[in-house]
Design a protein around this motif. Sequence first.
Motif, short mmCIF file in Angstrom:
data_model
loop_
_atom_site.label_atom_id
_atom_site.label_comp_id
_atom_site.label_asym_id
_atom_site.label_seq_id
_atom_site.Cartn_x
_atom_site.Cartn_y
_atom_site.Cartn_z
N HIS A 119 -31.64 32.35 -22.63
CA HIS A 119 -32.63 31.32 -22.32
C HIS A 119 -32.98 31.30 -20.84
O HIS A 119 -34.14 31.18 -20.47
CB HIS A 119 -32.12 29.94 -22.77
CG HIS A 119 -32.21 29.75 -24.26
ND1 HIS A 119 -33.41 29.50 -24.90
CD2 HIS A 119 -31.27 29.80 -25.22
CE1 HIS A 119 -33.19 29.40 -26.20
NE2 HIS A 119 -31.90 29.58 -26.42
N GLU A 120 -31.95 31.49 -20.01
CA GLU A 120 -32.20 31.50 -18.56
C GLU A 120 -33.10 32.66 -18.15
O GLU A 120 -33.99 32.51 -17.30
CB GLU A 120 -30.87 31.59 -17.79
CG GLU A 120 -30.12 30.26 -17.75
CD GLU A 120 -28.74 30.39 -17.09
OE1 GLU A 120 -27.99 29.40 -17.14
OE2 GLU A 120 -28.42 31.47 -16.56
N GLU A 159 -37.96 34.87 -28.92
CA GLU A 159 -39.37 35.09 -28.58
C GLU A 159 -40.13 35.83 -29.67
O GLU A 159 -41.33 36.06 -29.53
CB GLU A 159 -39.47 35.89 -27.28
CG GLU A 159 -39.01 35.14 -26.05
CD GLU A 159 -40.04 34.12 -25.55
OE1 GLU A 159 -41.13 34.54 -25.13
OE2 GLU A 159 -39.75 32.91 -25.61
N LEU A 187 -35.33 34.12 -19.99
CA LEU A 187 -36.70 33.84 -20.45
C LEU A 187 -37.35 32.78 -19.58
O LEU A 187 -38.55 32.87 -19.26
CB LEU A 187 -36.67 33.39 -21.92
CG LEU A 187 -36.34 34.51 -22.89
CD1 LEU A 187 -36.08 33.96 -24.28
CD2 LEU A 187 -37.45 35.54 -22.91
N GLU A 188 -36.58 31.79 -19.18
CA GLU A 188 -37.13 30.72 -18.36
C GLU A 188 -37.57 31.27 -17.00
O GLU A 188 -38.70 31.10 -16.56
CB GLU A 188 -36.08 29.63 -18.16
CG GLU A 188 -36.62 28.39 -17.47
CD GLU A 188 -35.53 27.37 -17.21
OE1 GLU A 188 -34.33 27.67 -17.43
OE2 GLU A 188 -35.88 26.26 -16.78
N ARG A 189 -36.66 32.02 -16.39
CA ARG A 189 -36.92 32.55 -15.06
C ARG A 189 -38.10 33.53 -15.05
O ARG A 189 -38.87 33.58 -14.11
CB ARG A 189 -35.64 33.23 -14.57
CG ARG A 189 -35.82 34.15 -13.42
CD ARG A 189 -35.14 33.60 -12.19
NE ARG A 189 -35.11 34.64 -11.19
CZ ARG A 189 -34.01 35.13 -10.66
NH1 ARG A 189 -32.85 34.66 -11.03
NH2 ARG A 189 -34.07 36.07 -9.76
N ASN A 190 -38.23 34.34 -16.11
CA ASN A 190 -39.29 35.35 -16.13
C ASN A 190 -40.51 34.90 -16.94
O ASN A 190 -41.38 35.70 -17.24
CB ASN A 190 -38.75 36.67 -16.69
CG ASN A 190 -37.68 37.27 -15.78
OD1 ASN A 190 -38.00 37.82 -14.75
ND2 ASN A 190 -36.42 37.10 -16.17
N GLN A 191 -40.54 33.65 -17.30
CA GLN A 191 -41.63 33.07 -18.08
C GLN A 191 -41.97 33.91 -19.32
O GLN A 191 -43.09 34.36 -19.50
CB GLN A 191 -42.87 32.89 -17.19
CG GLN A 191 -42.67 31.75 -16.19
CD GLN A 191 -43.41 31.99 -14.89
OE1 GLN A 191 -44.32 32.79 -14.83
NE2 GLN A 191 -43.02 31.28 -13.86
N GLY A 192 -40.94 34.14 -20.13
CA GLY A 192 -41.13 34.90 -21.36
C GLY A 192 -40.49 36.27 -21.28
O GLY A 192 -39.79 36.57 -20.31
#
Lengths: 178, 315
Positions: A20-21, A56, A23-28
Amino acid sequence: MSTTLLNENDIARAISRISHEILERNQGAEDIALIGIRTRGVTLSSRLQDKINAIENTQVETGALDITLYRDDLGAGLQKPELKKTEITFGLEGKHVILCDDVLFTGRTIRAAIDALMDFGRPASVQLAVLVDRGHRELPIRPDYVGKNIPTPKTKRVQVHLKEIDGEDKVIIQEPVK
Amino acid sequence: MTQTASLSKRNIISMNGLKAEDIKVILDTAVSLKEISTRTIKKVPTLRGRTIINLFFEPSTRTRTSFEIAGKRLSADVINISGTGSSTAKGESLIDTARNLNAMNPDILVVRHNCSGAPALISQFVDCPVINAGDGTHEHPSQSLLDLLTIREHKGSLEGLKVTIVGDIAHSRVARSNILAMQTMGMKVKVVGPPTLIPVEIERLGVEVCYDLGQGINDADVIMILRIQLERQNQGLLSSLREYSNYFCLTEKHLSKAKKDTLIIHPGPVNRGIEIALDVMEGPRSVILDQVTNGVAIRMALFYLLLGESDADTN
């Protein structure tokens, strides 16, 4: 003599959180590539891949890196670390590469891994995910995603066991075997 | 924690004495190193600051280039010395040449010489490992290792395979290295050629002898064709090349009776139409160019295993 620091559930939760981190940091998951450092980093990268793919509903690319040829401690003598294959079948140009390893210690492995990555192209960024950060860095390297920080005496050994390789999931700390 | 790989020998002069485990370590290491040659940037820093000297007293394209590329892909500094352009032409003895090179502290010496035993002699006068890149009619270890790698890649494993070596067995260092190495790996070797080109009592090496090409290859998993060494054919061992061709040139006709999945290898350079027909050489069963690609990987593996060590922890 050994003590368990993380059990199977702890490891699963850490993988889930790190996914999750990332994905959050790289916006997907677009332009993300997971590269595992042999041997256990590869297993971790494929677990992160499964998780990210599920969240995703996509397919992130993964590769495996053997850093032996980039080590700074190959001396003179006949005992050599066993070489395994590096398998990166896609270009790294413009990718956000997440390097995955089991234990972050001196940082020398990561230094070697970054050098190796650069021979495969120019990634947009390189981020570091580790299951355990045990401190004692000898180089200016820090992780972006950490399963667990475990301050340890330098003399002890931290070992990550993963089902795919060792038959069970756990992180243990041991007295040095001399 | 780190698994280690090591060789029981410091010099690679002969396949005699390399154990099956040694050969397996070399082949496995080569498999891992092969990937580097497919990259855009074909270089890793492993042997940075190491010096490799290629000492070639005999003409060579493949082997010398292969050793040079192998060293350079591992970042070593590679120096090439050829017999004609060196002080040997001024009358310096082999031992003096070796001592002088040794005084410049090389990390590995790769030696090719037209006299059998030259690399072994040199190894007594230098402090670094010596790799034999072909000495006279004695041995050519790296060639047999790359042959084994090519065969293993195509057949999956080596044990139990039947190999037929065809041609000038008597003068072939490739044949000699392969006969030793293949038997170490549990393979069965048969040699085929005219009686004048097969050494007497070669059976004592454990090989089968056959004087008919068709018969010799009918059950072979691998057919190794050797080059007729034109430069060594002035001793009246063959009445003519054409006669040799008539009896021993591998053609489609012979192959039609051989196993469907038989593999054809040749150490090069090829005399087209003399020991192997053009269509066979370029046919689907020929893996001659795979051998050349694997040659670089094998030589990288030898350099890696002979130079350097690690006692480091993976953590």
